[in-house]
Design a protein around this motif. Sequence first.
Motif, PDB file in Angstrom:
ATOM      1  N   PRO A  66       0.805  -1.230   0.000  1.00 53.34           N
ATOM      2  CA  PRO A  66       0.000   0.000   0.000  1.00 53.34           C
ATOM      3  C   PRO A  66       0.835   1.276   0.000  1.00 53.34           C
ATOM      4  O   PRO A  66       0.418   2.293  -0.570  1.00 53.34           O
ATOM      5  N   VAL A  67       2.015   1.238   0.622  1.00 49.32           N
ATOM      6  CA  VAL A  67       2.874   2.428   0.659  1.00 49.32           C
ATOM      7  C   VAL A  67       3.434   2.705  -0.734  1.00 49.32           C
ATOM      8  O   VAL A  67       3.397   3.838  -1.227  1.00 49.32           O
ATOM      9  N   VAL A  68       3.955   1.663  -1.378  1.00 45.52           N
ATOM     10  CA  VAL A  68       4.488   1.813  -2.739  1.00 45.52           C
ATOM     11  C   VAL A  68       3.367   2.184  -3.703  1.00 45.52           C
ATOM     12  O   VAL A  68       3.545   3.019  -4.595  1.00 45.52           O
ATOM     13  N   ARG A  69       2.196   1.581  -3.506  1.00 46.46           N
ATOM     14  CA  ARG A  69       1.060   1.855  -4.394  1.00 46.46           C
ATOM     15  C   ARG A  69       0.680   3.340  -4.356  1.00 46.46           C
ATOM     16  O   ARG A  69       0.389   3.941  -5.392  1.00 46.46           O
ATOM     17  N   LYS A  70       0.726   3.930  -3.172  1.00 48.52           N
ATOM     18  CA  LYS A  70       0.389   5.353  -3.053  1.00 48.52           C
ATOM     19  C   LYS A  70       1.441   6.221  -3.736  1.00 48.52           C
ATOM     20  O   LYS A  70       1.114   7.220  -4.385  1.00 48.52           O
ATOM     21  N   ILE A  71       2.711   5.837  -3.609  1.00 51.64           N
ATOM     22  CA  ILE A  71       3.790   6.596  -4.254  1.00 51.64           C
ATOM     23  C   ILE A  71       3.660   6.516  -5.775  1.00 51.64           C
ATOM     24  O   ILE A  71       3.731   7.527  -6.478  1.00 51.64           O
ATOM     25  N   LEU A  72       3.465   5.302  -6.293  1.00 51.67           N
ATOM     26  CA  LEU A  72       3.325   5.130  -7.739  1.00 51.67           C
ATOM     27  C   LEU A  72       2.092   5.847  -8.269  1.00 51.67           C
ATOM     28  O   LEU A  72       2.064   6.283  -9.427  1.00 51.67           O
ATOM     29  N   GLY A  73       1.077   5.975  -7.433  1.00 51.06           N
ATOM     30  CA  GLY A  73      -0.162   6.619  -7.848  1.00 51.06           C
ATOM     31  C   GLY A  73      -0.087   8.130  -7.918  1.00 51.06           C
ATOM     32  O   GLY A  73      -0.994   8.777  -8.449  1.00 51.06           O
ATOM     33  N   ASP A  74       0.992   8.705  -7.398  1.00 53.21           N
ATOM     34  CA  ASP A  74       1.181  10.158  -7.443  1.00 53.21           C
ATOM     35  C   ASP A  74       1.810  10.522  -8.785  1.00 53.21           C
ATOM     36  O   ASP A  74       2.914  10.085  -9.106  1.00 53.21           O
ATOM     37  N   ARG A  76       3.299  13.008  -9.780  1.00 53.99           N
ATOM     38  CA  ARG A  76       4.607  13.658  -9.673  1.00 53.99           C
ATOM     39  C   ARG A  76       5.733  12.630  -9.641  1.00 53.99           C
ATOM     40  O   ARG A  76       6.820  12.878 -10.177  1.00 53.99           O
ATOM     41  N   PHE A  77       5.474  11.480  -9.035  1.00 54.27           N
ATOM     42  CA  PHE A  77       6.497  10.432  -9.015  1.00 54.27           C
ATOM     43  C   PHE A  77       6.720   9.885 -10.420  1.00 54.27           C
ATOM     44  O   PHE A  77       7.858   9.689 -10.851  1.00 54.27           O
ATOM     45  N   ARG A  78       5.639   9.660 -11.139  1.00 58.01           N
ATOM     46  CA  ARG A  78       5.763   9.137 -12.500  1.00 58.01           C
ATOM     47  C   ARG A  78       6.450  10.153 -13.413  1.00 58.01           C
ATOM     48  O   ARG A  78       7.243   9.791 -14.284  1.00 58.01           O
ATOM     49  N   GLN A  79       6.153  11.421 -13.205  1.00 57.97           N
ATOM     50  CA  GLN A  79       6.829  12.464 -13.976  1.00 57.97           C
ATOM     51  C   GLN A  79       8.324  12.493 -13.648  1.00 57.97           C
ATOM     52  O   GLN A  79       9.172  12.639 -14.543  1.00 57.97           O
ATOM     53  N   ALA A  80       8.644  12.338 -12.372  1.00 59.55           N
ATOM     54  CA  ALA A  80      10.042  12.412 -11.930  1.00 59.55           C
ATOM     55  C   ALA A  80      10.881  11.280 -12.509  1.00 59.55           C
ATOM     56  O   ALA A  80      11.983  11.510 -13.028  1.00 59.55           O
ATOM     57  N   ILE A  81      10.381  10.043 -12.422  1.00 59.58           N
ATOM     58  CA  ILE A  81      11.199   8.934 -12.925  1.00 59.58           C
ATOM     59  C   ILE A  81      11.321   8.988 -14.446  1.00 59.58           C
ATOM     60  O   ILE A  81      12.308   8.510 -15.018  1.00 59.58           O
ATOM     61  N   SER A  82      10.336   9.601 -15.111  1.00 56.58           N
ATOM     62  CA  SER A  82      10.444   9.775 -16.560  1.00 56.58           C
ATOM     63  C   SER A  82      11.532  10.788 -16.899  1.00 56.58           C
ATOM     64  O   SER A  82      12.338  10.578 -17.813  1.00 56.58           O
TER      65      SER A  82
END
Length: 334
Positions: A66-74, A76-82
């Motif tokens: 659930p912790v990782v799921r919330k991070i991946l769901g943001d 901003r995180f997806r934009q950052a790793i891209s």
Amino acid sequence: NFEDREVIIMKAIAGELDFVQGYELLPMDDYPVVKEGEKEGDYRVLLYRDFKSDGVISINPLTPDPVVRKILGDIRFRQAISLAIDREMINRTVFFGLSKPGQYAPLPSSSFYKEEWGTYYADYDVERANALLDEMGLKWDSEDIYRLKPDGETLEILLESGHGSKPEATMGEMLTAQWKKIGVKLAVRTEKATHERITEDLCELLTTVPESKGWVDVAMASSEPYFWGLGKGWEKWLKTDGKEGVEPPAEWKELKKWVDELISLRPGTEEWITLKQKIWDFRVKQLWVIGMVGQAPIFHLVKNYVRNFPEEGLFGWSTAMDIAYSPQQWFIKK
């Protein structure tokens, strides 16, 4: 008909085969050695363009933690790793500079293409990526090596290989080094992801190749990719009208309505193009699938006495492989 790929490569270089279709039989890591043997083997190496992204990261919104799921769901995180992906370096290292770095998007030659899709969060900008993760509140550890999750544990993400191929393993190694610069620890599993892990949404990130029909105006084969790359639970719900799977957020239900409407329209019409752009605007900017490179060449080996074989073209599921090029019309002239 040889099952051992190494045997195929050796016989191809020796000039013992009339035609070897690229794709899985001649992966890009064999390109230099096959190209070098052209003259001696009395064959020609022809580069065709593929439709799809050849280096993509599929992010699972349903990962069990659930912790990782919330991070991946943001977003901003997806934009950052891209932003933290050096696509030019991946292109040079894995695809010999022959691919097209960019975001997960349709072919630029498509009638509905928008230039902004290919470049969306696709520039290499570590500073901007770090700023986004700072904004999320993901703090660095005491040694400033990796970031921490809200529960205080190291932010570590598992990347699994969709095909277990050598290029995917190399891309995994490169991503590990590149994402370390933004404090994201990447664990890479290089063997092919099991069917169970994919279908039961046990993956966090998955590197693989998407279906390619929706990337072009009209295709001969393969299914549309609009729901590809989501957790299998979401994808199944959308494909079965909610009879199976896991219910996705409201915006994906809206996308399903657009896709259903698109099917009733004639390709190439103004209405079809407008709706197609609306669908891909949403799909690209969600960044649940992050592209690294696309349109990587597929190379065929063709003996010089095999004639009427097109010297260039597009190749993939959307052309039903080589069926679009009328193999029944090829002939041998010695």
